[in-house]
Design a protein around this motif. Structure first.
Motif, PDB file in Angstrom:
ATOM      1  N   VAL A 173       0.711  -1.151  -0.116  1.00 43.85           N
ATOM      2  CA  VAL A 173       0.049  -0.125  -0.081  1.00 43.85           C
ATOM      3  C   VAL A 173       0.939   1.433  -0.054  1.00 43.85           C
ATOM      4  O   VAL A 173       0.584   1.945  -0.821  1.00 43.85           O
ATOM      5  N   GLY A 174       2.007   1.307   0.819  1.00 38.73           N
ATOM      6  CA  GLY A 174       2.745   2.510   1.146  1.00 38.73           C
ATOM      7  C   GLY A 174       3.508   2.825  -0.280  1.00 38.73           C
ATOM      8  O   GLY A 174       3.413   3.970  -0.694  1.00 38.73           O
ATOM      9  N   GLY A 175       3.831   1.742  -1.018  1.00 41.64           N
ATOM     10  CA  GLY A 175       4.384   1.900  -2.342  1.00 41.64           C
ATOM     11  C   GLY A 175       3.714   2.415  -3.159  1.00 41.64           C
ATOM     12  O   GLY A 175       4.047   3.464  -4.005  1.00 41.64           O
ATOM     13  N   GLN A 176       2.303   2.219  -3.339  1.00 39.45           N
ATOM     14  CA  GLN A 176       1.412   2.567  -4.406  1.00 39.45           C
ATOM     15  C   GLN A 176       1.280   3.962  -4.010  1.00 39.45           C
ATOM     16  O   GLN A 176       1.106   4.962  -5.127  1.00 39.45           O
ATOM     17  N   ILE A 177       1.330   4.672  -2.895  1.00 39.78           N
ATOM     18  CA  ILE A 177       1.052   5.919  -2.416  1.00 39.78           C
ATOM     19  C   ILE A 177       1.948   6.785  -2.869  1.00 39.78           C
ATOM     20  O   ILE A 177       2.142   7.763  -3.504  1.00 39.78           O
ATOM     21  N   ALA A 178       3.358   6.104  -2.453  1.00 40.93           N
ATOM     22  CA  ALA A 178       4.661   6.773  -2.861  1.00 40.93           C
ATOM     23  C   ALA A 178       4.703   7.102  -4.326  1.00 40.93           C
ATOM     24  O   ALA A 178       5.325   8.299  -4.638  1.00 40.93           O
ATOM     25  N   GLU A 179       4.139   6.122  -5.223  1.00 41.33           N
ATOM     26  CA  GLU A 179       4.449   6.423  -6.641  1.00 41.33           C
ATOM     27  C   GLU A 179       3.677   7.379  -6.950  1.00 41.33           C
ATOM     28  O   GLU A 179       4.337   8.330  -7.975  1.00 41.33           O
ATOM     29  N   ILE A 180       2.543   7.692  -6.529  1.00 42.16           N
ATOM     30  CA  ILE A 180       1.790   8.758  -6.891  1.00 42.16           C
ATOM     31  C   ILE A 180       2.477  10.283  -6.510  1.00 42.16           C
ATOM     32  O   ILE A 180       2.592  11.042  -7.289  1.00 42.16           O
ATOM     33  N   PHE A 181       3.125  10.118  -5.395  1.00 46.12           N
ATOM     34  CA  PHE A 181       3.775  11.401  -4.858  1.00 46.12           C
ATOM     35  C   PHE A 181       4.935  11.586  -5.779  1.00 46.12           C
ATOM     36  O   PHE A 181       5.164  12.646  -5.929  1.00 46.12           O
ATOM     37  N   TYR A 182       5.630  10.309  -6.195  1.00 45.36           N
ATOM     38  CA  TYR A 182       6.877  10.741  -6.820  1.00 45.36           C
ATOM     39  C   TYR A 182       6.505  11.259  -8.215  1.00 45.36           C
ATOM     40  O   TYR A 182       7.308  11.757  -9.059  1.00 45.36           O
ATOM     41  N   LEU A 183       5.362  10.675  -8.673  1.00 50.59           N
ATOM     42  CA  LEU A 183       5.189  10.910 -10.277  1.00 50.59           C
ATOM     43  C   LEU A 183       4.490  12.415 -10.317  1.00 50.59           C
ATOM     44  O   LEU A 183       5.063  13.239 -11.140  1.00 50.59           O
ATOM     45  N   HIS A 184       3.986  13.046  -9.446  1.00 50.35           N
ATOM     46  CA  HIS A 184       3.101  14.183  -9.243  1.00 50.35           C
ATOM     47  C   HIS A 184       3.896  15.276  -8.520  1.00 50.35           C
ATOM     48  O   HIS A 184       3.531  16.259  -8.949  1.00 50.35           O
ATOM     49  N   MET A 185       4.434  14.661  -7.592  1.00 51.75           N
ATOM     50  CA  MET A 185       5.377  15.896  -6.766  1.00 51.75           C
ATOM     51  C   MET A 185       6.606  15.796  -6.382  1.00 51.75           C
ATOM     52  O   MET A 185       7.134  15.845  -5.213  1.00 51.75           O
ATOM     53  N   LYS A 186       7.259  15.198  -7.657  1.00 52.49           N
ATOM     54  CA  LYS A 186       8.696  14.892  -7.135  1.00 52.49           C
ATOM     55  C   LYS A 186       9.684  16.245  -6.706  1.00 52.49           C
ATOM     56  O   LYS A 186      10.360  15.983  -6.004  1.00 52.49           O
ATOM     57  N   GLU A 187       9.213  17.251  -7.256  1.00 55.77           N
ATOM     58  CA  GLU A 187       9.730  18.627  -6.902  1.00 55.77           C
ATOM     59  C   GLU A 187       9.777  18.727  -5.245  1.00 55.77           C
ATOM     60  O   GLU A 187      10.727  18.796  -4.704  1.00 55.77           O
ATOM     61  N   ASP A 188       8.508  18.627  -4.636  1.00 58.03           N
ATOM     62  CA  ASP A 188       8.296  18.696  -3.319  1.00 58.03           C
ATOM     63  C   ASP A 188       9.061  17.721  -2.674  1.00 58.03           C
ATOM     64  O   ASP A 188       9.885  17.973  -1.695  1.00 58.03           O
ATOM     65  N   VAL A 189       9.110  16.331  -3.121  1.00 66.39           N
ATOM     66  CA  VAL A 189       9.889  15.393  -2.772  1.00 66.39           C
ATOM     67  C   VAL A 189      11.350  15.416  -2.311  1.00 66.39           C
ATOM     68  O   VAL A 189      12.045  15.229  -1.400  1.00 66.39           O
ATOM     69  N   LEU A 190      12.142  16.054  -3.663  1.00 69.51           N
ATOM     70  CA  LEU A 190      13.389  16.432  -3.622  1.00 69.51           C
ATOM     71  C   LEU A 190      13.695  17.517  -2.525  1.00 69.51           C
ATOM     72  O   LEU A 190      14.695  17.198  -2.271  1.00 69.51           O
ATOM     73  N   LYS A 191      12.769  18.450  -2.864  1.00 74.59           N
ATOM     74  CA  LYS A 191      13.228  19.658  -1.969  1.00 74.59           C
ATOM     75  C   LYS A 191      13.273  19.211  -0.218  1.00 74.59           C
ATOM     76  O   LYS A 191      14.041  19.593   0.393  1.00 74.59           O
ATOM     77  N   THR A 192      12.312  18.561   0.126  1.00 73.03           N
ATOM     78  CA  THR A 192      12.164  18.062   1.387  1.00 73.03           C
ATOM     79  C   THR A 192      13.444  16.898   1.789  1.00 73.03           C
ATOM     80  O   THR A 192      13.963  17.096   3.034  1.00 73.03           O
ATOM     81  N   ALA A 193      13.735  16.302   0.868  1.00 67.82           N
ATOM     82  CA  ALA A 193      14.971  15.042   0.866  1.00 67.82           C
ATOM     83  C   ALA A 193      16.359  16.046   1.029  1.00 67.82           C
ATOM     84  O   ALA A 193      17.200  15.900   2.134  1.00 67.82           O
ATOM     85  N   LEU A 194      16.263  16.975   0.260  1.00 69.48           N
ATOM     86  CA  LEU A 194      17.585  18.165   0.428  1.00 69.48           C
ATOM     87  C   LEU A 194      17.469  18.517   1.765  1.00 69.48           C
ATOM     88  O   LEU A 194      18.608  18.730   2.468  1.00 69.48           O
TER      89      LEU A 194
END
Ligand SMILES: Nc1ncnc2c1ncn2[C@@H]1O[C@H](COP(=O)(O)OP(=O)(O)O)[C@@H](O)[C@H]1O
Ligand code: SF4
Ligand SMILES: [Mg+2]
Length: 378
Positions: A112-133
Motif C-alpha cells: 500500500v505504502g509503495g502505491q501511494i509513494a508512486e503517486i507522490f513521486y510521479l506528481h510531486m517530485k519537486e516537493d519530495v526532492l526539496k524535502t529530501a535536500l
C-alpha cells in the motif's frame, strides 16, 4: 458568484458497437462549483460513469466525443482540447478518481505504502526532492562526502537534468540504495501521513501490507488517500460505497465530507442512491438516458422536484416517518441504439405532450439556480 471548477456544456459521446452507433451521452450540461459536493444521480445505465470518465478523458476505446461540446476546467481550459500528454499531468494531480471496485484499482503485488509513494513521486517530485535536500542539510553527517554527492544529485534532478553521478553510482547496488534512501524516507513519511489522514488505524503497519490483506472499506480508504495525495481540485467518486456494507458506507461518506472541508476540493459524487445524496451533497444533478434533466441545490430537489423523472425517482424511495404508497417509474431506461425522439423520457412520462416527441427540451434556469430540461415545467 461562486466560480465553477468544472463546467460541462453539451457533451455528446457516441459508442461504436457491432450493432451500430449508440448515442450514450446526449448533450450533458453540468457544473461543479468550487469546494462543493455535487451528486450525480440516475438509474443504472444512464451514463453517470461515462460522464465522470469523459472529464478524466479515460473513455473506453470505442467511445467518440462528438465535436461541439466543452468541458471547461478551472474557468478556461477545455479538457477536450488538451493533448494526451497535457491530460496526463492533470490526471491524478488536479483531477482524481475513486472507482466503485477498490480491488481492481489497486495493484495486487505492491504494498500500500509503495502505491501511494508512486503517486507522490510521479506528481510531486519537486516537493519530495526539496524535502529530501532539506533533511540532508539538517542531518548530523551533513558535511560527509556522501551527503554532498546526494545533494548534488538531487539538485540536478530538481533542475530537470539527468544526473550523471547518479547514473554511475546507481550501477553499484549498495550505493544505489544509499543515494535513494533520503527520497524513500520522505515518500514513506508522506504515505503514512496520508493513511493517517484517512483515519486508518496503525498506518505504519498498513503501509507495509498488500491489498489482499485489507477489507473492502479499508481499501477504499487507501484509494481515497491516493486520490487526495496531490491535493486535487476535483475528486470524482464513482459509487465509492457500493461495494461495502452499510456501516462502512456511512463512515466512508463522513470521511469524504470531512476531507472535502480539510482539502477544499470539489467532489463529484456519482451514485444511484438518492439517500446518499440527501445526506452528503450540496447540489444535485439528475441524469436520465444520457442527459441532465434537473440541477439544483439538494434541498430544492428533494423539497420540490420539478422534472417528472426526478419526481418519479423520489416517489420510489421510502422516507422515514411517511406512510405513502411507493411508486416505481413505469418502463425502463431506453436503448441507446435507437433512443426515443425529442425528450428521451417521453415514453415513460405521464405529462408528455406532442412537443415532447418532436423536440428535445432545452436545459434552462426556471428558478434561481434551478435548471430543468422539460417542455411543461414553467
Ligand atoms: N464500451 C462500451 N461500448 C458500448 N456501450 C457502452 C460501453 N460502456 C458503457 N456503455 C453503455 O453506456 C451506457 C452508460 O453507462 P454508464 O455510464 O456506465 O452508466 P451508469 O454509470 O449511469 O450506470 C450504458 O448503457 C452502457 O451499456
Ligand atoms: S419534456 Fe415532456 S416528456 Fe419530457 S419530462 Fe417534460 S413533459 Fe415529460
Ligand atoms: Mg456507473
Amino acid at each position: 458568484m461562486t466560480e465553477n471548477v468544472v463546467e460541462i456544456r453539451d457533451l455528446r459521446v457516441n459508442f461504436s458497437t457491432y450493432e451500430g452507433i449508440m448515442k450514450v451521452l446526449d448533450g450533458v450540461n453540468l457544473s461543479i462549483k468550487k469546494g462543493e459536493m455535487l451528486g450525480l444521480v440516475g438509474e443504472t445505465g444512464c451514463g453517470k460513469t461515462m460522464t465522470g470518465r469523459a472529464i478524466m478523458r479515460i473513455l473506453p476505446s470505442n467511445a467518440q466525443i462528438m465535436s461541439g461540446g466543452k468541458i471547461l476546467f478551472e474557468g478556461s481550459v477545455d479538457l477536450l482540447n488538451l493533448s494526451e500528454e497535457e491530460m496526463r499531468k492533470i490526471r491524478g494531480k488536479k483531477i482524481s478518481l475513486i472507482f466503485q471496485e477498490p480491488r481492481r484499482a489497486l495493484h495486487p503485488t505492491f504494498n500500500v505504502g509503495g502505491q501511494i509513494a508512486e503517486i507522490f513521486y510521479l506528481h510531486m517530485k519537486e516537493d519530495v526532492l526539496k524535502t529530501a535536500l532539506q533533511n540532508l542539510a539538517e542531518s548530523e553527517n551533513s558535511t560527509s562526502l556522501l551527503s554532498n554527492i546526494m545533494r548534488n544529485i538531487y539538485t540536478e534532478e530538481l533542475e530537470g537534468k539527468e544526473s550523471s553521478i547518479k547514473r554511475i553510482l546507481g550501477k553499484i547496488p549498495i550505493l544505489r540504495t544509499k543515494i535513494n534512501e533520503p527520497v524513500e524516507k520522505v515518500l514513506d513519511e508522506k504515505s503514512i501521513d496520508m493513511l493517517e489522514k484517512v483515519q486508518i488505524p496503525d498506518p505504519k503497519r498498513v503501509s507495509d501490507q498488500y491489498p489482499h490483506e485489507l477489507s473492502g472499506g479499508m481499501m477504499q480508504r487507501v484509494l481515497i488517500s491516493m486520490a487526495l495525495a496531490c491535493n486535487p481540485t476535483l475528486l470524482i467518486a464513482d459509487e465509492p460505497t457500493t461495494a461495502v456494507d452499510v456501516t462502512t458506507q456511512v463512515k466512508l461518506l463522513d470521511l469524504i465530507k470531512d476531507l472535502k472541508k480539510d482539502y477544499g476540493a470539489s467532489i463529484l459524487l456519482i451514485t444511484h442512491n438518492l439517500a446518499v445524496v440527501a445526506e452528503t451533497c450540496d447540489r444535485v444533478s439528475v441524469m436520465y438516458a444520457g442527459t441532465i434533466v434537473e440541477q439544483a441545490d439538494t434541498y430544492s430537489v428533494f423539497k420540490e422536484p420539478l422534472h417528472p423523472y426526478t419526481q418519479g425517482l423520489l416517489a420510489a424511495i421510502p422516507i422515514i416517518g411517511q406512510t405513502r404508497e411507493l411508486k416505481s417509474i413505469p418502463g425502463s431506461v431506453p436503448n441507446f441504439l435507437n433512443p426515443p425522439s425529442g425528450c428521451r423520457f417521453h415514453p415513460r412520462c405521464g405529462y408528455a405532450i406532442e412537443k415532447c416527441i418532436e423536440e428535445k427540451p432545452l436545459f434552462r434556469e426556471v428558478r434561481d439556480e434551478h435548471y430543468v430540461a422539460c417542455h411543461v415545467v414553467e
